[in-house]
Write an enzyme that holds these catalytic residues in place. Sequence first.
Site, short mmCIF file in Angstrom:
data_model
loop_
_atom_site.label_atom_id
_atom_site.label_comp_id
_atom_site.label_asym_id
_atom_site.label_seq_id
_atom_site.Cartn_x
_atom_site.Cartn_y
_atom_site.Cartn_z
N ASP A 66 49.54 18.82 7.08
CA ASP A 66 49.14 17.56 6.47
C ASP A 66 50.34 16.99 5.73
O ASP A 66 51.15 17.72 5.17
CB ASP A 66 47.93 17.73 5.56
CG ASP A 66 48.14 18.72 4.43
OD1 ASP A 66 48.50 18.29 3.32
OD2 ASP A 66 47.95 19.93 4.65
N ASP A 155 39.96 14.41 -0.02
CA ASP A 155 40.78 15.31 -0.83
C ASP A 155 40.22 15.34 -2.25
O ASP A 155 40.27 14.35 -2.97
CB ASP A 155 42.22 14.77 -0.81
CG ASP A 155 43.21 15.64 -1.55
OD1 ASP A 155 42.79 16.45 -2.39
OD2 ASP A 155 44.42 15.51 -1.28
N GLU A 157 40.48 17.20 -5.81
CA GLU A 157 41.29 18.04 -6.67
C GLU A 157 41.57 17.30 -7.97
O GLU A 157 41.13 16.16 -8.16
CB GLU A 157 42.60 18.41 -5.98
CG GLU A 157 43.44 17.20 -5.58
CD GLU A 157 44.74 17.60 -4.90
OE1 GLU A 157 45.66 17.99 -5.63
OE2 GLU A 157 44.83 17.49 -3.66
#
Length: 274
Positions: A66, A155, A157
């Site tokens: 990625d 994503d 986080e």
Amino acid sequence: MPPYLPRHLAVPAVPAVPAAGSAPSSATSRRSILRGGVFGAAALTAGTAALAAPVAQAAGSIYGQDVSGWQGKVDWAAQAELGSRFAYVKATEGRTFRSSDFDHQYLGAGNAGLARGGYHFARPDSGAPEEQAEFFLNNGGGWTGDGITLPGMLDLEAYSGLPRDYGLSPQEMRDWIMGFSNAYHDATGRRPVLYTSLNWWNDVVGDWTPVNSPLFLASYSSSAPTTLPGRWWAYEVWQYSDSGPFAGDSNVWHGSESEFESFVGDADYHAIGI
């Protein structure tokens, strides 16, 4: 509901390419959060991604990577020669940020024969999940069953300078994630892949996993992770290294060849770990 239009296939007339030495396309990325902002000089050269110092391959047979604006221009032919078969490319963040590197990275990966897809950096502090899902879909995050497009990845986080939980309770975070997932599913027929780490998910989200959600687990270790976040009992993708062998972060697919083909191309794919 009108048929889904493959918005990820739109190609701009002139892709935006940053000048050499320009700043990365986002103020914060996984590099500043999960790696403490430290990355080797071998990983970047004058805005052009180079191969990082080699590390041992994780056990597996289907490898990928990625990338984001931190990698800039990537030599995708070299990545394919190293054995990379799929790539997630940062497309969007929050409600308004679109990576200026997305177009050339996404198209370059596809032109080199890699399955490719976009990912969205979640900002639960800056907008409703449905609004962010729509922004992602309109700027590279779509999916169609063409056999080369990965389902979009969300994503999840921490973000530098903000509370790890973005000021949300565990239930509020679950509702936000589910809102994004439902909006993405309504548009594409697929659930988004969820990228996270064990500690962040367990601390912020807790003992919960949304329906049919493929897990993309960040765990930098020489051995495959055995303790998983939430209620997952298996993962689809393991992000095992941020220092090679591939540009950006190195990943490995957990299942078989046929399962990978289903993951990429089947609208009725079912996550293996929930």
